[in-house]
Design an enzyme around this catalytic site. Structure first.
Site, PDB file in Angstrom:
ATOM      1  N   SER A 135      26.581  28.962  25.663  1.00 50.15           N
ATOM      2  CA  SER A 135      27.813  28.783  24.727  1.00 50.15           C
ATOM      3  C   SER A 135      27.313  27.443  24.015  1.00 50.15           C
ATOM      4  O   SER A 135      26.971  26.387  24.416  1.00 50.15           O
ATOM      5  CB  SER A 135      28.691  28.360  25.646  1.00 50.15           C
ATOM      6  OG  SER A 135      29.866  28.226  25.073  1.00 50.15           O
ATOM      7  N   LYS A 161      26.977  32.652  22.620  1.00 49.26           N
ATOM      8  CA  LYS A 161      28.441  32.637  22.478  1.00 49.26           C
ATOM      9  C   LYS A 161      28.669  31.190  21.241  1.00 49.26           C
ATOM     10  O   LYS A 161      28.065  30.043  21.766  1.00 49.26           O
ATOM     11  CB  LYS A 161      29.131  32.240  23.557  1.00 49.26           C
ATOM     12  CG  LYS A 161      30.478  32.072  23.558  1.00 49.26           C
ATOM     13  CD  LYS A 161      31.125  32.262  24.927  1.00 49.26           C
ATOM     14  CE  LYS A 161      31.918  30.756  25.365  1.00 49.26           C
ATOM     15  NZ  LYS A 161      32.694  31.300  26.511  1.00 49.26           N
ATOM     16  N   LEU A 162      29.288  31.470  20.441  1.00 53.00           N
ATOM     17  CA  LEU A 162      29.724  30.333  19.348  1.00 53.00           C
ATOM     18  C   LEU A 162      31.032  29.993  19.927  1.00 53.00           C
ATOM     19  O   LEU A 162      32.238  31.022  19.697  1.00 53.00           O
ATOM     20  CB  LEU A 162      29.456  30.846  17.899  1.00 53.00           C
ATOM     21  CG  LEU A 162      28.151  31.248  17.595  1.00 53.00           C
ATOM     22  CD1 LEU A 162      28.176  31.659  16.196  1.00 53.00           C
ATOM     23  CD2 LEU A 162      27.010  30.252  17.875  1.00 53.00           C
ATOM     24  N   LYS A 163      31.272  28.769  19.905  1.00 52.57           N
ATOM     25  CA  LYS A 163      32.775  28.216  19.958  1.00 52.57           C
ATOM     26  C   LYS A 163      33.442  28.342  18.510  1.00 52.57           C
ATOM     27  O   LYS A 163      32.769  28.040  17.574  1.00 52.57           O
ATOM     28  CB  LYS A 163      33.110  26.980  20.496  1.00 52.57           C
ATOM     29  CG  LYS A 163      32.366  26.842  22.046  1.00 52.57           C
ATOM     30  CD  LYS A 163      33.774  27.426  22.814  1.00 52.57           C
ATOM     31  CE  LYS A 163      33.566  27.216  24.157  1.00 52.57           C
ATOM     32  NZ  LYS A 163      34.652  27.599  24.915  1.00 52.57           N
ATOM     33  N   ASP A 188      34.327  32.376  21.077  1.00 53.18           N
ATOM     34  CA  ASP A 188      35.250  32.201  22.062  1.00 53.18           C
ATOM     35  C   ASP A 188      36.396  31.119  21.325  1.00 53.18           C
ATOM     36  O   ASP A 188      35.833  30.057  20.670  1.00 53.18           O
ATOM     37  CB  ASP A 188      34.617  31.583  23.195  1.00 53.18           C
ATOM     38  CG  ASP A 188      35.732  31.057  24.202  1.00 53.18           C
ATOM     39  OD1 ASP A 188      36.999  31.270  24.217  1.00 53.18           O
ATOM     40  OD2 ASP A 188      35.257  30.325  25.284  1.00 53.18           O
ATOM     41  N   ASN A 190      38.968  29.936  22.772  1.00 54.15           N
ATOM     42  CA  ASN A 190      40.040  28.935  23.670  1.00 54.15           C
ATOM     43  C   ASN A 190      41.483  28.769  23.082  1.00 54.15           C
ATOM     44  O   ASN A 190      41.880  27.764  22.916  1.00 54.15           O
ATOM     45  CB  ASN A 190      39.428  27.664  23.884  1.00 54.15           C
ATOM     46  CG  ASN A 190      38.144  27.400  24.756  1.00 54.15           C
ATOM     47  OD1 ASN A 190      37.042  27.300  24.169  1.00 54.15           O
ATOM     48  ND2 ASN A 190      38.167  27.752  25.973  1.00 54.15           N
ATOM     49  N   GLU A 213      36.395  36.291  22.540  1.00 59.58           N
ATOM     50  CA  GLU A 213      37.024  35.750  23.656  1.00 59.58           C
ATOM     51  C   GLU A 213      38.278  34.730  23.483  1.00 59.58           C
ATOM     52  O   GLU A 213      38.373  33.999  22.582  1.00 59.58           O
ATOM     53  CB  GLU A 213      36.063  34.761  24.575  1.00 59.58           C
ATOM     54  CG  GLU A 213      36.408  34.256  25.994  1.00 59.58           C
ATOM     55  CD  GLU A 213      35.159  33.484  26.533  1.00 59.58           C
ATOM     56  OE1 GLU A 213      34.186  33.640  26.178  1.00 59.58           O
ATOM     57  OE2 GLU A 213      35.457  32.653  27.428  1.00 59.58           O
ATOM     58  N   ASP A 238      39.717  35.151  28.956  1.00 62.65           N
ATOM     59  CA  ASP A 238      39.330  34.055  30.014  1.00 62.65           C
ATOM     60  C   ASP A 238      40.448  33.400  30.623  1.00 62.65           C
ATOM     61  O   ASP A 238      41.130  33.712  31.530  1.00 62.65           O
ATOM     62  CB  ASP A 238      38.340  32.971  28.966  1.00 62.65           C
ATOM     63  CG  ASP A 238      38.139  31.560  29.862  1.00 62.65           C
ATOM     64  OD1 ASP A 238      38.319  31.587  30.858  1.00 62.65           O
ATOM     65  OD2 ASP A 238      37.207  31.089  29.141  1.00 62.65           O
ATOM     66  N   LYS A 262      35.920  33.246  36.141  1.00 62.04           N
ATOM     67  CA  LYS A 262      35.372  31.776  36.122  1.00 62.04           C
ATOM     68  C   LYS A 262      35.852  31.580  38.024  1.00 62.04           C
ATOM     69  O   LYS A 262      37.292  31.771  38.078  1.00 62.04           O
ATOM     70  CB  LYS A 262      35.898  30.659  35.369  1.00 62.04           C
ATOM     71  CG  LYS A 262      35.382  30.791  34.336  1.00 62.04           C
ATOM     72  CD  LYS A 262      36.012  29.700  33.438  1.00 62.04           C
ATOM     73  CE  LYS A 262      35.155  29.834  31.933  1.00 62.04           C
ATOM     74  NZ  LYS A 262      36.153  29.011  30.813  1.00 62.04           N
ATOM     75  N   GLY A 290      31.567  29.999  32.486  1.00 66.56           N
ATOM     76  CA  GLY A 290      30.904  28.664  32.925  1.00 66.56           C
ATOM     77  C   GLY A 290      32.050  27.458  32.690  1.00 66.56           C
ATOM     78  O   GLY A 290      32.678  27.452  31.670  1.00 66.56           O
TER      79      GLY A 290
END
Ligand code: SMG
Ligand code: MG
Length: 368
Positions: A135, A161-163, A188, A190, A213, A238, A262, A290
């Site tokens: 990530s 995975k790129l934020k 992702d 968030n 995500e 998530d 998770k 994670g």
């Protein structure tokens, strides 16, 4: 088994590189470890909480208080403690899933060590190694991002995975996709977007992503379902998935096609297995998320990811992606995989000298 005491260990572990998400930058991981002392031996667990309540409402200082005042004393009262018994015994306490997960992990580790069984075996694992994924945090500029991804690809990470966040999404994804046409790439958010960003997010479909995500708030399953009807890129949840029942609801509503599991978010390894089992029944693939764990939490994650429904690589990287020095023997990437520990319990050992070097605060909680 009888629980005699729990040592709560708080240790500040500097990250090799700062990790930036839509809710802030982590430079030092405040790790919470729990050592369960039982009449049948000891076990370790990790409560995967962060220093601030930005990912969810749980955070380190609050978790430490709830562990000491409520959770540990409740478990010390049980005459026949097992990992199975942890969740029901703690049900009066609302929330704090990662604190509960850490305790359950420590009891599970102690129990399995006494029986000579590995966590992977006990959970129903079918793999001896799991594929790695990495990530990558939000980068200061595109050049830095592409260089970072290149280093990981060279180290064997075939899934990245790129934020992302509003203002740092289509452009960085385009830059990475242009440079690495074959890479398994996912993003992702968030929960950084709102339903008003729907049209903008459809732009992600250009980049052949494995998944998007958690674009929206965790409560807003409807917004995810609405986007899923138009977006070709599969949606993964998530933050929204806190139990097997919620996973089933989200799947029923077609709010997601993939689930990130998770251990800390769902309240323990056994609940994580329950989410896995329910998703498998519903034909939905899962992967292991994670929380920048130390070697203890990583050992639990790797054991979990050895279950059959974990068909996508997780956010499971080698210890050196996070820390100069891990609190256990390090997890090392070999041929794009991490080995699933085979020893009893979590199969890893805490190195007290590393805890000392890092200036860990240790505090024994025993029944009064
Ligand atoms: O453990 O490699 C890791 C980090 C994976 O991106 C990661 N986790 O939302 O999935 C997520 C984030 C939560 C932690 S952000 C500090
Ligand atoms: Mg996430």
């Amino acid at each position: 088994m009888k629980l005699e005491a729990v040592e709560i260990v708080r240790v500040a572990m500097p990250l090799v590189t700062p990790f930036r998400t839509s809710f802030g930058t982590t430079t030092t991981r405040e790790v919470v470890l729990l050592r369960a002392v039982t009449d049948q031996g000891e076990g370790w667990g990790e409560a995967a909480v962060h220093a601030e309540p930005f990912y969810n409402e749980e955070f380190v200082d609050a978790a430490l208080i709830v562990l000491e005042r409520f959770l540990v004393p409740m478990l010390c009262e049980l005459d026949h403690l097992t990992a199975e018994a942890v969740r029901p015994a703690l049900r009066l306490v609302k929330g704090y899933p990662a604190a509960k997960a850490g305790l359950e992990m420590a009891i599970f580790d102690a129990e399995l060590r006494a029986q000579g069984i590995s966590a992977s075996h006990a959970l129903g694992g079918v793999r001896t190694r799991v594929p790695v994924g990495v990530s990558v945090g939000i980068s200061p500029n595109l050049g830095h991002l592409v260089d970072t991804v290149e280093r990981y690809v060279e180290a064997g990470y075939a899934r990245v995975k790129l934020k992302i966040e509003p203002g740092a999404d289509l452009e960085p994804v385009a830059a990475v996709r242009e440079r690495f046409s074959d890479l398994a790439l996912q993003v992702d958010a968030n929960a950084a977007y709102g339903p008003g960003d729907h049209a903008h997010l459809l732009g992600l479909d250009t980049f052949d992503l494995v998944m998007l995500e958690q674009p929206f708030a965790r409560e807003d399953l409807a917004a995810h379902a609405t986007l899923a009807r138009e977006l070709r890129t599969p949606i993964c949840l998530d933050e929204s998935i806190t139990s097997a029942d919620l996973a089933a609801q989200a799947i029923e509503l077609e709010a997601c096609a993939i689930v990130n599991i998770k251990v800390g978010r769902v309240g323990g390894l056994l609940s994580a297995k329950a989410v896995h089992d329910r998703c498998q029944d519903l034909g939905v693939p899962v992967w292991c998320g994670g929380m920048l764990e130390s070697g203890i939490g990583r050992a639990a994650n790797v054991a979990l990811a050895s279950l059959p429904g974990f068909t996508y690589p997780g956010d499971l990287s080698g210890s050196d992606r996070y820390f100069h020095q891990d609190v256990t023997e390090p997890f090392v990437v070999e041929d794009s995989h991490l080995a699933v520990p085979e020893g009893p319990g979590l199969g890893v050992t805490v190195r007290p000298e590393v805890l000392d070097e890092l200036g860990a605060e240790r505090h024994l909680v025993r029944p009064s």
